[in-house]
Design a protein around this motif. Structure first.
Motif, PDB file in Angstrom:
ATOM      1  N   ARG A 151     -51.615  27.911  53.044  1.00 25.35           N
ATOM      2  CA  ARG A 151     -52.485  29.047  52.744  1.00 25.35           C
ATOM      3  C   ARG A 151     -53.206  29.516  54.003  1.00 25.35           C
ATOM      4  O   ARG A 151     -53.292  30.725  54.282  1.00 25.35           O
ATOM      5  N   GLN A 152     -53.751  28.591  54.769  1.00 23.00           N
ATOM      6  CA  GLN A 152     -54.521  28.946  55.951  1.00 23.00           C
ATOM      7  C   GLN A 152     -53.657  29.668  56.976  1.00 23.00           C
ATOM      8  O   GLN A 152     -54.042  30.720  57.507  1.00 23.00           O
ATOM      9  N   ASP A 153     -52.475  29.122  57.280  1.00 25.04           N
ATOM     10  CA  ASP A 153     -51.597  29.749  58.267  1.00 25.04           C
ATOM     11  C   ASP A 153     -51.124  31.122  57.795  1.00 25.04           C
ATOM     12  O   ASP A 153     -50.982  32.050  58.596  1.00 25.04           O
ATOM     13  N   LYS A 196     -53.881  33.688  58.292  1.00 22.58           N
ATOM     14  CA  LYS A 196     -53.963  34.048  59.708  1.00 22.58           C
ATOM     15  C   LYS A 196     -52.860  35.030  60.077  1.00 22.58           C
ATOM     16  O   LYS A 196     -53.097  36.016  60.776  1.00 22.58           O
ATOM     17  N   GLU A 208     -63.824  34.280  50.922  1.00 25.04           N
ATOM     18  CA  GLU A 208     -63.471  34.027  52.310  1.00 25.04           C
ATOM     19  C   GLU A 208     -63.090  35.358  52.965  1.00 25.04           C
ATOM     20  O   GLU A 208     -62.372  36.164  52.379  1.00 25.04           O
ATOM     21  N   TRP A 222     -61.199  36.636  56.152  1.00 27.32           N
ATOM     22  CA  TRP A 222     -60.338  36.359  57.302  1.00 27.32           C
ATOM     23  C   TRP A 222     -60.216  37.647  58.109  1.00 27.32           C
ATOM     24  O   TRP A 222     -59.766  38.672  57.599  1.00 27.32           O
ATOM     25  N   VAL A 236     -62.660  33.132  60.331  1.00 28.76           N
ATOM     26  CA  VAL A 236     -62.946  33.106  58.902  1.00 28.76           C
ATOM     27  C   VAL A 236     -64.422  32.854  58.680  1.00 28.76           C
ATOM     28  O   VAL A 236     -65.066  32.120  59.442  1.00 28.76           O
ATOM     29  N   SER A 246     -50.158  29.450  48.849  1.00 25.24           N
ATOM     30  CA  SER A 246     -51.269  28.801  48.136  1.00 25.24           C
ATOM     31  C   SER A 246     -50.749  27.766  47.152  1.00 25.24           C
ATOM     32  O   SER A 246     -51.320  26.672  47.015  1.00 25.24           O
ATOM     33  N   THR A 260     -49.616  24.808  49.150  1.00 30.24           N
ATOM     34  CA  THR A 260     -50.771  24.069  49.658  1.00 30.24           C
ATOM     35  C   THR A 260     -51.396  23.216  48.559  1.00 30.24           C
ATOM     36  O   THR A 260     -51.756  22.053  48.787  1.00 30.24           O
TER      37      THR A 260
END
Length: 461
Positions: free
Chosen positions: A90-92, A95, A121, A123, A132, A214, A217
């Protein structure tokens, strides 16, 4: 009408539906007659029956009699979609979304997505490294997109939120980014009609990529939580003894296996310890080994005698109905005030433990017993030994003795070779002994397949 002046509209529809590039078939009057899915995404307002009015470069193919097929490829956007599809977390993925949107669609981009504890959040990317921030769930200027009541919102004022972008932006568009999320693209100039459709299309692909990442993850988080309960715990520090271990599952990607070891110290300075091997491999064996370990830990609170402990464990495991059996050595360790330690051992069908004495000799501790968890009528026998300071008890699984040579897969490492390796460890610490045994068997295997490997070294000090 499916066919006009030799043009088979149904046939063209079937032909272009599977193409990734946008395709429109236009009749002699300039009316769109066929539109594939890619064109529907890119030109949502240009339905069949509407006049062909596209202001982007495309490739024209003359079909005769005034009919034309138009092909539209957005190579930059296609490349972006491929990059989005490759996200595994999810994070990558978030980004990547804001980086690509800033590069391809505007000077700045903000992805607003739901976070835990009823927060949002933010980003953000303006050409540099994405950042973030988190805030309470308030974003009135894009609330319609966040709630799903609008698929496109033009923003004239940013309002509250962790935007992190220049206040003098010229134009901003917000499109949905999955459930409860929004993708906001900002630039100093205005957006052309084609820019709007590109942002819509990018937002759709980004939402799919984010949902998939997501999900992956969350699945990985669940796996890690479950796996942590199956992995060996760090060895405790105890007065009078030093301990070291080896744990190498057969399936190293899973990090878990059927072999296990545990040490459970008590407040009086003594401890119950065990090393076992569940028949089978992989996740099923690992889950059963977790069941064995939990049962043993609970039972050791009310019983310290290894023989009686194995009887209770056998009854407990049979009650679960599992068809897997376990071989195991269970011991009680009591440090002696004069130095060294007294050990009581019992075995359930497991390879006999070995003791490396300070003079370099190796002795076997014989405590025969039946396998655990299958039969109701079982017998276990206990054995007591004393470790003088410097003596080391070594428990191991049959993954060591049954390891097959990489040069000849019919030749086993064997107990005699393990004894020889232990003799080479004269004067070494528990940690050095464990590492020497590990290196010896791995050299024997030379990266070939092997069973689970577990070893526990208990050295009196």
């Amino acid at each position: 009408m499916s066919s006009t002046v030799g043009i088979d509209l149904d046939g063209w529809q079937r032909l272009v539906d599977g193409l990734r590039e946008a395709v429109l078939v236009v009749d002699p009057a300039g009316v769109v007659r066929v539109r594939n899915a890619a064109a529907a995404d890119r030109f949502p307002r240009l339905c069949p029956g509407e006049r062909f009015d596209v202001h982007v470069a495309g490739r024209q193919h003359d079909l005769g009699e005034g009919w034309n097929a138009w092909y539209f490829t957005d190579s930059a956007l296609d490349h972006a979609h491929l990059r989005l599809a490759g996200g595994s977390s999810r994070q990558d993925t978030l980004k990547t979304i804001v980086q690509l949107a800033a590069e391809l669609l505007g000077e700045h981009c903000v992805a607003v997505v739901p976070a835990t504890r009823d927060r949002l959040e933010w980003w953000r990317c303006g050409g540099g490294e994405p950042t973030v921030a988190r805030s309470p769930r308030r974003a009135s200027t894009i609330s319609e997109v966040l709630t799903g009541t609008s698929t496109l919102t033009r923003i004239t004022s940013l309002g509250e939120g962790n935007w992190g972008v220049p206040e003098d932006f010229g134009s901003a568009l917000a499109v949905p980014l999955g459930v409860g999320g929004a993708l906001v693209v900002l630039r100093h100039g205005d957006f052309a009609p084609n820019d709007v459709e590109r942002i819509r299309l990018f937002g759709k692909h980004a939402a799919v990529a984010l949902e998939s990442a997501s999900r992956l993850t969350e699945q990985q988080r669940t796996i890690d939580i479950l796996r942590s309960a199956l992995l060996p715990l760090p060895l405790p520090e105890m007065r009078g003894v030093e301990m070291a271990s080896v744990f190498i599952p057969a399936h190293q990607r899973a990090l878990v296996g059927g072999d296990f070891y545990d040490v459970h110290p008590r407040t009086d300075g003594s401890a119950t310890f065990a090393l076992g091997d569940v028949c089978g491999h992989g996740l099923e064996a690992a889950v059963h080994s977790g069941r064995v370990r939990q049962s043993l830990q609970a039972l050791s609170l009310v019983e310290t005698n290894p023989v009686r402990l194995l009887h209770l464990l056998n009854t407990s495991l049979r009650a679960t109905g599992s068809k897997l059996f376990t071989t195991i050595v269970v011991g009680e360790l009591v440090p002696l005030s004069s130095g060294g330690a007294r050990l009581s051992l019992a075995s359930g069908g497991h390879p006999a433990p070995l003791i490396l004495r300070t003079d370099g000799s190796v002795q076997e501790v014989s405590a025969p017993g039946a396998i655990v968890g299958i039969l109701s009528d079982v017998r276990f026998h206990g054995e007591q030994v004393t470790l003088a300071p410097g003596d080391t008890l070594v428990l191991y699984s049959d993954g060591f003795t049954e390891a097959r040579a990489h040069t000849d897969r019919t030749e086993l490492f064997g107990e005699q070779r393990l004894r020889t390796v232990l003799k080479e460890c004269k004067g070494l610490s528990a940690e050095e002994i464990a590492r020497h045994c590990e290196e010896a068997v791995l050299k024997w295997l030379d990266r070939d397949d092997h069973d689970d490997l577990a070893l526990l070294a208990v050295q009196a000090v």
